[in-house]
Design an enzyme around this catalytic site. Structure first.
Site, PDB file in Angstrom:
ATOM      1  N   CYS A 126     -10.776  76.730 -63.545  1.00 28.00           N
ATOM      2  CA  CYS A 126     -10.397  76.437 -64.932  1.00 28.00           C
ATOM      3  C   CYS A 126      -9.686  75.096 -64.979  1.00 28.00           C
ATOM      4  O   CYS A 126      -8.841  74.808 -64.129  1.00 28.00           O
ATOM      5  CB  CYS A 126      -9.485  77.547 -65.450  1.00 28.00           C
ATOM      6  SG  CYS A 126      -8.916  77.275 -67.147  1.00 28.00           S
ATOM      7  N   HIS A 168     -15.871  82.766 -70.527  1.00 25.82           N
ATOM      8  CA  HIS A 168     -14.618  82.144 -70.068  1.00 25.82           C
ATOM      9  C   HIS A 168     -13.930  81.431 -71.239  1.00 25.82           C
ATOM     10  O   HIS A 168     -12.722  81.584 -71.460  1.00 25.82           O
ATOM     11  CB  HIS A 168     -14.948  81.158 -68.941  1.00 25.82           C
ATOM     12  CG  HIS A 168     -13.789  80.383 -68.407  1.00 25.82           C
ATOM     13  ND1 HIS A 168     -13.329  80.516 -67.113  1.00 25.82           N
ATOM     14  CD2 HIS A 168     -12.994  79.431 -68.974  1.00 25.82           C
ATOM     15  CE1 HIS A 168     -12.305  79.694 -66.919  1.00 25.82           C
ATOM     16  NE2 HIS A 168     -12.083  79.026 -68.035  1.00 25.82           N
ATOM     17  N   GLU A 169     -14.730  80.656 -72.013  1.00 29.95           N
ATOM     18  CA  GLU A 169     -14.153  79.909 -73.140  1.00 29.95           C
ATOM     19  C   GLU A 169     -13.716  80.840 -74.268  1.00 29.95           C
ATOM     20  O   GLU A 169     -12.690  80.609 -74.911  1.00 29.95           O
ATOM     21  CB  GLU A 169     -15.149  78.859 -73.662  1.00 29.95           C
ATOM     22  CG  GLU A 169     -15.596  77.820 -72.638  1.00 29.95           C
ATOM     23  CD  GLU A 169     -14.461  77.174 -71.876  1.00 29.95           C
ATOM     24  OE1 GLU A 169     -13.360  76.996 -72.442  1.00 29.95           O
ATOM     25  OE2 GLU A 169     -14.658  76.843 -70.688  1.00 29.95           O
ATOM     26  N   HIS A 172     -10.318  82.092 -73.626  1.00 28.36           N
ATOM     27  CA  HIS A 172      -9.271  81.115 -73.964  1.00 28.36           C
ATOM     28  C   HIS A 172      -8.848  81.242 -75.428  1.00 28.36           C
ATOM     29  O   HIS A 172      -7.672  81.094 -75.753  1.00 28.36           O
ATOM     30  CB  HIS A 172      -9.773  79.683 -73.722  1.00 28.36           C
ATOM     31  CG  HIS A 172      -9.541  79.193 -72.325  1.00 28.36           C
ATOM     32  ND1 HIS A 172      -8.294  79.127 -71.746  1.00 28.36           N
ATOM     33  CD2 HIS A 172     -10.410  78.723 -71.395  1.00 28.36           C
ATOM     34  CE1 HIS A 172      -8.397  78.644 -70.519  1.00 28.36           C
ATOM     35  NE2 HIS A 172      -9.667  78.394 -70.275  1.00 28.36           N
TER      36      HIS A 172
END
Length: 201
Positions: A126, A168-169, A172
């Protein structure tokens, strides 16, 4: 007149050295750009990485400028995805480019509309957690719906690596990091990397 082999050999050497210099310079410039980009991306410990992003309601020049800036930062940092929260902006959008052959894209207000039951584990890094790579289990295929930076509808179907990048994004945007998704052992290792022990003077 004889052919000057020695001169030709020296010339080849000079050209080769010049190419090496060019490569070294390009590498140094890319490294400098990466460091500069990373200095503009929020790092572990920054509160914005733990906050939930808000829905975007206005598709204006500010939003498009933000998207352009994020794409440049992602490229310079040599990443494949970047969420708005990673630049301290609490808006539900991210940019991604899992395949270098394709153009970088932005998706605003992304929602998962389909997700494969099958999952796979792989190491993830990351841009906000420097020096950390941990195994994370993700769905092998997702379908997202959202808007582009102009407010037009978009639908994205991704599998394997692309699916991993967008999940993954998405995390966030909800304040979730890869260290929250990994096992206890790898989390402990990651935290020891992220929180260097205090130096006793």
């Amino acid at each position: 007149m004889a052919h000057d082999h020695d001169h030709e050999h020296d010339h080849d050497h000079a050209e080769h050295d010049h190419e090496l210099d060019e490569d070294a310079r390009a590498e140094a410039e890319a490294d400098a750009r990466r460091r500069l980009a990373l200095s503009q991306i929020r790092q572990y410990g920054d509160p914005s990485l733990r906050l939930k992003a808000h829905e975007v309601s206005e598709y204006d020049d500010d939003l498009r400028r933000l998207v352009d800036r994020m794409i440049v930062l992602m490229h310079d940092a040599q990443g494949v995805g970047l969420a708005a929260t990673q630049v301290g902006v609490l808006r539900r959008l991210f940019v991604f480019q899992p395949d270098s052959e394709e153009e970088a894209r932005a998706i605003v207000n992304p929602v998962v509309v389909e997700q494969a039951d099958e999952t796979a584990s792989d190491d993830e890094g990351c841009l906000s957690l420097q020096g950390v790579r941990v195994p994370v289990e993700r769905s092998v295929r997702v379908v997202l719906e959202g808007k582009d930076a102009n407010g037009e509808d978009m639908r994205v179907e991704l599998d394997e690596y692309g699916s991993r990048v967008v999940q993954h994004e998405l995390d966030h945007l909800d304040g979730v990091l890869i260290i929250d998704r990994t096992d206890d052992e790898h989390r402990r290792e990651a935290l020891s990397t992220l929180r260097p022990r205090a130096v006793i003077g």
